[in-house]
Design an enzyme around this catalytic site. Structure first.
Site, mmCIF file in Angstrom:
data_model
loop_
_atom_site.group_PDB
_atom_site.id
_atom_site.type_symbol
_atom_site.label_atom_id
_atom_site.label_comp_id
_atom_site.label_asym_id
_atom_site.label_seq_id
_atom_site.Cartn_x
_atom_site.Cartn_y
_atom_site.Cartn_z
ATOM 1 N N ARG A 118 78.037 -4.794 22.599
ATOM 2 C CA ARG A 118 76.961 -5.789 22.785
ATOM 3 C C ARG A 118 76.702 -6.107 24.252
ATOM 4 O O ARG A 118 76.207 -7.174 24.600
ATOM 5 C CB ARG A 118 77.241 -7.077 22.004
ATOM 6 C CG ARG A 118 77.344 -6.836 20.511
ATOM 7 C CD ARG A 118 77.185 -8.099 19.703
ATOM 8 N NE ARG A 118 77.174 -7.781 18.303
ATOM 9 C CZ ARG A 118 78.270 -7.656 17.582
ATOM 10 N NH1 ARG A 118 79.453 -7.849 18.122
ATOM 11 N NH2 ARG A 118 78.178 -7.349 16.298
ATOM 12 N N LYS A 141 65.183 -1.895 33.895
ATOM 13 C CA LYS A 141 64.611 -1.165 32.752
ATOM 14 C C LYS A 141 65.543 -0.010 32.419
ATOM 15 O O LYS A 141 65.821 0.838 33.279
ATOM 16 C CB LYS A 141 63.225 -0.624 33.079
ATOM 17 C CG LYS A 141 62.137 -1.671 32.993
ATOM 18 C CD LYS A 141 60.777 -1.018 33.106
ATOM 19 C CE LYS A 141 59.674 -2.074 33.062
ATOM 20 N NZ LYS A 141 58.354 -1.476 33.305
ATOM 21 N N GLU A 174 56.417 7.315 44.734
ATOM 22 C CA GLU A 174 56.721 5.921 44.366
ATOM 23 C C GLU A 174 56.848 5.049 45.617
ATOM 24 O O GLU A 174 56.566 3.854 45.575
ATOM 25 C CB GLU A 174 58.005 5.850 43.519
ATOM 26 C CG GLU A 174 57.947 6.627 42.204
ATOM 27 C CD GLU A 174 57.269 5.875 41.049
ATOM 28 O OE1 GLU A 174 56.797 4.747 41.260
ATOM 29 O OE2 GLU A 174 57.211 6.443 39.940
ATOM 30 N N LYS A 199 59.901 -4.180 45.288
ATOM 31 C CA LYS A 199 60.179 -4.193 43.852
ATOM 32 C C LYS A 199 60.994 -5.420 43.476
ATOM 33 O O LYS A 199 60.737 -6.065 42.461
ATOM 34 C CB LYS A 199 60.896 -2.908 43.425
ATOM 35 C CG LYS A 199 61.166 -2.923 41.915
ATOM 36 C CD LYS A 199 61.234 -1.594 41.274
ATOM 37 C CE LYS A 199 61.327 -1.767 39.746
ATOM 38 N NZ LYS A 199 61.525 -0.542 39.033
ATOM 39 N N GLU A 202 58.061 -8.194 32.643
ATOM 40 C CA GLU A 202 56.718 -7.602 32.676
ATOM 41 C C GLU A 202 55.737 -8.309 31.753
ATOM 42 O O GLU A 202 55.108 -7.700 30.884
ATOM 43 C CB GLU A 202 56.784 -6.105 32.335
ATOM 44 C CG GLU A 202 55.545 -5.346 32.793
ATOM 45 C CD GLU A 202 55.676 -3.836 32.677
ATOM 46 O OE1 GLU A 202 56.671 -3.275 33.149
ATOM 47 O OE2 GLU A 202 54.769 -3.242 32.080
ATOM 48 N N ARG A 245 54.554 -7.624 37.068
ATOM 49 C CA ARG A 245 55.370 -6.407 37.139
ATOM 50 C C ARG A 245 54.566 -5.171 36.734
ATOM 51 O O ARG A 245 54.865 -4.060 37.159
ATOM 52 C CB ARG A 245 56.633 -6.556 36.276
ATOM 53 C CG ARG A 245 57.553 -5.358 36.409
ATOM 54 C CD ARG A 245 58.946 -5.593 35.854
ATOM 55 N NE ARG A 245 59.740 -4.376 36.001
ATOM 56 C CZ ARG A 245 61.038 -4.317 35.839
ATOM 57 N NH1 ARG A 245 61.736 -5.404 35.526
ATOM 58 N NH2 ARG A 245 61.675 -3.177 35.980
ATOM 59 N N ASN A 281 53.113 -0.174 37.641
ATOM 60 C CA ASN A 281 52.667 0.986 36.859
ATOM 61 C C ASN A 281 51.422 1.638 37.451
ATOM 62 O O ASN A 281 50.802 2.495 36.813
ATOM 63 C CB ASN A 281 52.380 0.562 35.408
ATOM 64 C CG ASN A 281 53.622 0.014 34.735
ATOM 65 O OD1 ASN A 281 54.729 0.461 35.023
ATOM 66 N ND2 ASN A 281 53.454 -0.965 33.872
ATOM 67 N N HIS A 306 50.473 5.205 36.720
ATOM 68 C CA HIS A 306 51.308 5.679 35.608
ATOM 69 C C HIS A 306 50.531 5.891 34.312
ATOM 70 O O HIS A 306 50.958 6.678 33.478
ATOM 71 C CB HIS A 306 52.481 4.724 35.368
ATOM 72 C CG HIS A 306 53.566 4.829 36.416
ATOM 73 N ND1 HIS A 306 53.333 4.556 37.748
ATOM 74 C CD2 HIS A 306 54.868 5.197 36.331
ATOM 75 C CE1 HIS A 306 54.461 4.735 38.432
ATOM 76 N NE2 HIS A 306 55.405 5.132 37.603
ATOM 77 N N HIS A 330 51.317 9.364 33.140
ATOM 78 C CA HIS A 330 52.059 9.652 31.906
ATOM 79 C C HIS A 330 51.264 10.582 30.994
ATOM 80 O O HIS A 330 51.825 11.466 30.345
ATOM 81 C CB HIS A 330 52.398 8.363 31.155
ATOM 82 C CG HIS A 330 53.605 7.660 31.707
ATOM 83 N ND1 HIS A 330 53.950 6.378 31.345
ATOM 84 C CD2 HIS A 330 54.538 8.060 32.584
ATOM 85 C CE1 HIS A 330 55.045 6.017 31.987
ATOM 86 N NE2 HIS A 330 55.429 7.025 32.755
ATOM 87 N N HIS A 368 57.508 13.823 37.427
ATOM 88 C CA HIS A 368 57.012 12.461 37.217
ATOM 89 C C HIS A 368 56.240 11.941 38.441
ATOM 90 O O HIS A 368 55.111 11.448 38.330
ATOM 91 C CB HIS A 368 58.174 11.524 36.880
ATOM 92 C CG HIS A 368 57.775 10.080 36.806
ATOM 93 N ND1 HIS A 368 57.023 9.570 35.763
ATOM 94 C CD2 HIS A 368 57.969 9.046 37.665
ATOM 95 C CE1 HIS A 368 56.790 8.281 35.978
ATOM 96 N NE2 HIS A 368 57.360 7.930 37.125
HETATM 97 N N1 GLY Z 1 59.074 1.472 37.059
HETATM 98 C C1 GLY Z 1 58.327 0.306 36.802
HETATM 99 C C2 GLY Z 1 59.153 -0.914 36.582
HETATM 100 O O1 GLY Z 1 60.349 -0.890 36.796
HETATM 101 O O2 GLY Z 1 58.640 -1.917 36.163
#
Ligand code: GLY
Length: 380
Positions: free
Chosen positions: A130, A152, A194, A235, A245, A249, A253, A256, A260, A274
């Site tokens: 957990r 993430k 990035e 960031k 997000e 946040r 993207n 993206h 994507h 990517h």
């Molecule tokens: N890679 C985008 C984020 O971490 O929100």
């Protein structure tokens, strides 16, 4: 501002998340301090390092020696390189290995690798017993400036990328900029997309600095640490304001949604890394913004010019095999965008530009405008 000439002392960036705050330590050679930093953070801890075969060949011994020198017992879990490990099977392998290594609630998982290893090891840590804590040791530029920061974690479903996961913040990030020396030029360039993204989305002065100093970042001078630290600060600031997000946040993207779809259209293969998809996606987002009258054509061209200057692809036609195999048509690309988890209730959400250095989240973009735009781009 010109590039710093000398390698500076290590740079520490704070991710201000209250009782889950953590440091990102950036510098040449900071991997050697991994053990001492973990021992100071968690006296008496045991660790397991999750890594992939290629990273293990270059950096596992050094990471293990650092832990051993600090008296920290450790074990290793080595997975296959690439997205093939970011699967249910990969998660099972890592989770079972961590259980077999007797990693307990108070122990630490160390993710030593690029984005795949960080996402996979972080997710395994999030669900093991957990939740156990983990440390990110990113070894690709992309992981150092993006995926290792912000919590993430996750794996892919056969139905889409990153569809299973958790927000699980690391307790420490060690970004050793010298480990980037072993990356191929193409991998490094892909991560650079990035870096440029932070300038394009929120910091025109940084973008201008990149335009002037990108060669030094690639050559490994002190400009590299400055670029990584500036990216991480950007960031960290966004993540500390919007960890889950719910708003701001999403700006991260930028590029993206298009990117994507292009990655999916090329089968997540070596045809398009990517970061290369993000580079083309950023240019498309800038050009689409210009089409909607949000920025000038000259601003969109400026974004494209810089990415092209570092050797990144900027047009659909730059994608490997485009001339022979083409790409899915505009409708198919639109359908791929609609599958993206950033879509809310079937409406397309795009990150668009209001200036170079200022992005905005735009909901409810009319899909027919996007389709017409893509059709024109596909026709060259
Ligand atoms: N890679 C985008 C984020 O971490 O929100």
């Amino acid at each position: 501002m010109t590039a710093p000439l000398k390698h500076s002392a290590d740079i520490t960036v704070d991710v201000a998340l209250g009782d889950r705050a953590y440091d990102i330590v950036i510098g040449r050679g900071v991997l050697a301090s991994l053990g001492a930093r973990i021992a100071a953070l968690r006296p008496g801890v045991r660790t397991a390092i999750v890594t992939d075969r290629t990273v293990a060949r270059h950096w596992l011994e050094q990471a293990e020696s650092s832990l051993a020198a600090a008296g920290i017992p450790t074990s290793r879990v080595i997975v296959e390189e690439g997205e093939i490990s970011k699967t249910y099977a990969g998660l099972e392998k890592v989770s079972e290995a961590l259980i077999a290594a007797k990693i307990e609630r108070n122990d630490l998982v160390v993710a030593l690798g690029g984005g795949v290893v960080g996402d996979l090891a972080g997710f395994a840590a999030a669900i093991l017993r957990r939740g156990v804590d983990f440390v990110q040791v990113p070894t690709s530029l992309l992981a150092q400036v993006d995926s290792s920061v912000g919590g993430k974690t996750g794996i892919n479903s056969p139905q889409g990328k990153n569809l299973l996961g958790a927000f699980h913040q690391p307790v420490l990030v060690i970004a050793d900029t010298s480990v980037l020396d072993t990356l191929s030029q193409r991998q490094f360039r892909s991560g650079y997309a990035e870096v440029a993204k932070y300038g394009v989305l929120g910091d025109e002065a940084f973008f201008a600095w990149l335009e002037a100093n990108h060669a030094e970042i690639f050559s490994g001078s002190a400009a590299r640490e400055h670029a990584v630290a500036t990216s991480c600060r950007a960031k960290a600031a966004i993540v500390s304001r919007d960890e889950r997000e719910t708003g701001e946040r999403a700006l991260l993207n930028l590029g993206h949604t298009f990117g994507h779809a292009l990655e999916a259209a090329t089968g997540f293969s070596d045809r398009l890394f990517h970061g290369e998809g993000v580079a083309i996606g950023m240019v498309l987002a800038a050009e689409f913004s210009a089409q909607l009258g949000k920025i000038s054509e000259a601003d969109a061209a400026r974004v494209a010019r810089h990415l092209a200057a570092v050797g990144l692809p900027t047009r659909l036609q730059d994608i490997a095999g485009f001339a022979q195999e083409g790409l899915a048509g505009a409708d198919a690309l639109l359908a791929l965008m609609a599958q993206d988890k950033k879509v809310k209730r079937g409406k397309l959400t795009f990150i668009l530009l209001e200036a170079v250095g200022r992005a905005a989240v735009v909901n409810d973009v009319d899909p027919t405008l996007v389709r017409d735009f893509l059709q024109r781009k596909l026709a060259g």
